[in-house]
Write a protein that holds these residues in place. Sequence first.
Motif, short mmCIF file in Angstrom:
data_model
loop_
_atom_site.label_atom_id
_atom_site.label_comp_id
_atom_site.label_asym_id
_atom_site.label_seq_id
_atom_site.Cartn_x
_atom_site.Cartn_y
_atom_site.Cartn_z
N GLU A 238 33.41 0.72 26.70
CA GLU A 238 33.88 2.10 26.79
C GLU A 238 33.82 2.79 25.42
N ALA A 239 34.23 2.07 24.37
CA ALA A 239 34.22 2.67 23.03
C ALA A 239 32.79 2.97 22.57
N ALA A 241 30.18 3.49 24.56
CA ALA A 241 29.66 4.58 25.39
C ALA A 241 30.15 5.93 24.87
N GLU A 242 31.40 6.00 24.45
CA GLU A 242 31.93 7.25 23.90
C GLU A 242 31.24 7.62 22.59
N ALA A 243 31.00 6.62 21.73
CA ALA A 243 30.31 6.88 20.47
C ALA A 243 28.88 7.34 20.71
N ALA A 245 27.78 8.91 23.45
CA ALA A 245 27.84 10.26 24.00
C ALA A 245 28.05 11.30 22.89
N ALA A 246 28.87 10.96 21.91
CA ALA A 246 29.14 11.89 20.81
C ALA A 246 27.91 12.10 19.94
#
Length: 254
Positions: A238-239, A241-243, A245-246
């Motif tokens: 999850e971490a 994937a968030e990085a 996406a950013a």
Amino acid sequence: MAKASGSAAALRAVVVRYPGRPELGPLNLTVAPGEIVAVVGASGAGKSTLLRLLAGLETPAGGTVQRPAGAVGFVFQSPTLMPWADALANAALPLELCGIARAEARRRAAEALAAVGLAERLGARPRQLSGGMAMRVSLARALVVDPDLLLLDEPFAALDSVTRRRLIEDLHALWAARSPRPALVFVTHDVEEAVYLAGRAVVLDAATGRVAAELALPGALPRPAGWRSAPECRAAVEALAEALAAAMPSQDAA
């Protein structure tokens, strides 16, 4: 081109320019001996370029590329095997190109093919191999030079999920069995694959090709059975994937 000191490889303030495109960089990355680093990013962010720089296949417009004193192995997106040659000849090619006698080169190639599970397929031509087997030959060809640095450019992307998982497990086992362990830099679009395979993940910015984020990934390598379902694995996925996406272009980040 400098040799790496205290690291398996490094890119320092590296800039790449292509006609008609914004420059990539400056890019800074250091890979420690024996480390496994996963590189993720949008298409066009410079992931394959990063590998080509480390391999010496591309020259930067600026900055410094440091490489290991020993050999560098490269596994491409497709197996890129000689269709007229058998698995043994394909795996022996790097050694023969370096002037190693054919008999010795093929002895080492047979050992490398056995290590990737193809001891019974030495005489098979590429057309006689499945996609997974062909990629194993490509991996053996990269390992036959006993590399200090192994570069892998989405080598399992075209394979089915079962074969991909099996090859990742085999790659971990091959890495762990070597002494000293080589450094691995593995490009992938799959964040779960990155988290499972590597001890550190690097995210490239889609617009600049710079390192947008680095994440130290939890757990020991190789991964224990069942680790994909462990809470620490899911949190790391999850971490990352968030990085990722950013670091995407704004229209794709939603």
